[in-house]
Design an enzyme around this catalytic site. Structure first.
Site, short mmCIF file in Angstrom:
data_model
loop_
_atom_site.label_atom_id
_atom_site.label_comp_id
_atom_site.label_asym_id
_atom_site.label_seq_id
_atom_site.Cartn_x
_atom_site.Cartn_y
_atom_site.Cartn_z
N CYS A 142 -0.72 6.39 -8.36
CA CYS A 142 -0.04 5.30 -7.67
C CYS A 142 -0.49 3.92 -8.14
CB CYS A 142 -0.24 5.41 -6.17
SG CYS A 142 0.49 6.90 -5.45
N HIS B 249 2.83 -1.35 -3.63
CA HIS B 249 3.20 0.01 -4.04
C HIS B 249 3.89 0.69 -2.87
CE1 HIS B 249 3.07 4.20 -4.95
NE2 HIS B 249 2.09 4.44 -4.10
N ASN C 175 8.33 7.58 -2.46
CA ASN C 175 7.17 7.16 -3.25
C ASN C 175 7.35 7.66 -4.68
OD1 ASN C 175 4.69 6.78 -4.47
ND2 ASN C 175 3.49 7.54 -2.74
#
Length: 337
Positions: free
Chosen positions: A115, A264, A294
């Site tokens: 991530c 993010h 995501n």
């Protein structure tokens, strides 16, 4: 003085939309449960058995970024590819992009920070640019998660979160005043590595023989992504603000100076928590997790590309990008657009 600026952005997501209602047909979940915990309404997945890879998605995003920058693949002198879902165990995706775009025999590097991958890649690109080594660096974040998700009741806590997609930027050298990356910071805390991880395959857990041998003892936890959700959330809402304050302080800026914050897209609840701590109004925070889920290394560049297309970023704006993810790793990039 040489500065690192973004001269082009682009993104691409698969056409196949997978809604929360679609997931409810294959596992014990529902739209309300998913939205309440994550903010996600739908995500994009590649078509099953299509063999589309993260490189394929990354190449399309890269071509869009090149077009936006008004340059060609021949102008790129280095490639950074951030992904946790490479086409092969090795070699990395960077060299596959070099081939597909027809670049010169330039260097290509994969960054495996999940991530936080795009933030790590941007910091790396900035260092190369400021050192005078390269002039135009292609930075890609791309993921195909859907091939490796446990679409069962047992795996729902992870599988409802992730989507496929790619984003790319061109980071270029510039001497223009008032623009460029102002500060970056990168951090890690490996003590918590297995709180969010895929532990197989690898030299620690073995290789294909482990799957084939009689009496195989591998569990779903070892084969599929494992996430200690509450633990990750608790650390994320601590590390996000720390990294943000560090980035702003290094540039002698304050939260109210920001024109746009792009976190993010891990969980809308994390983004909202951080936004409240910073005291930022909705118009200064860009979220698209509700549409894409995501997409790990791809989430920030996809959001960056969309924000630019929507006219939410203009030349000279103070833009902050911050990420937290597996490793644990986290960091920020602060720049004048």
């Amino acid at each position: 003085m040489i500065h690192s600026i973004i001269t082009g952005v682009g993104h691409y997501v698969p056409e196949r939309v997978v809604t929360n209602f679609d997931l409810a047909e294959v596992m014990d979940t529902n739209d309300e449960w998913i939205q309440e915990r994550t903010g996600i309404v739908e995500r994009r997945h590649i078509e099953p058995d299509s063999k589309i890879s993260s490189t394929d998605l990354g190449v399309i995003a890269a071509r869009n970024a090149l077009e936006d920058a008004g340059i060609t693949a021949q102008d790129i002198d280095f490639i950074l590819f951030a992904t946790l879902s490479p086409d092969y165990y090795f070699p990395g995706n960077g060299v596959l992009v070099q081939k597909e775009l027809g670049c010169r025999t330039i260097g290509a590097m994969d960054i495996r920070n999940q991530c936080s991958g795009f933030v790590y890649a941007m910091s790396t690109a900035d260092a190369f640019i400021k050192a005078g080594i390269y002039k135009n660096i292609l930075v890609i974040g791309a993921e195909v998660h859907s091939f490796g998700l446990d679409m069962s009741d047992e795996g729902r806590g992870v599988s409802v979160i992730f989507g496929d997609g790619a984003g790319a930027v061109i980071v270029s050298a510039s001497e223009e005043e008032g623009r460029g990356i102002l500060s970056t910071n990168l951090h890690s805390e490996g003590e918590y590595a297995e709180e969010l991880a895929v532990t197989f395959p690898g030299t620690k857990k073995g290789w294909s023989d482990e799957l084939l041998k009689e009496g195989n003892t591998l569990t779903k936890k070892e084969i599929y992504p494992y996430m200690n959700g509450n633990y990750v959330f608790k650390h994320a809402v601590t590390r996000f603000p720390e990294s943000i304050v560090e980035a702003l302080t290094a540039a002698n800026k304050k939260p109210e100076d920001l024109d746009l914050f792009i976190p993010h897209q891990a969980n809308l609840r994390i983004s909202q928590f951080v936004q409240k701590q910073l005291g930022l109004p909705d118009e200064k925070v860009y979220n698209n997790i509700m549409r894409y889920g995501n997409t790990t290394a791809a989430s920030i560049p996809i959001a960056l590309s969309e924000a630019k297309k929507e006219g939410k970023i203009k030349k000279g704006d103070l833009v902050l990008m911050t990420a937290f993810g597996a490793g644990f790793t986290w960091g920020s990039v602060l720049m004048n657009w």
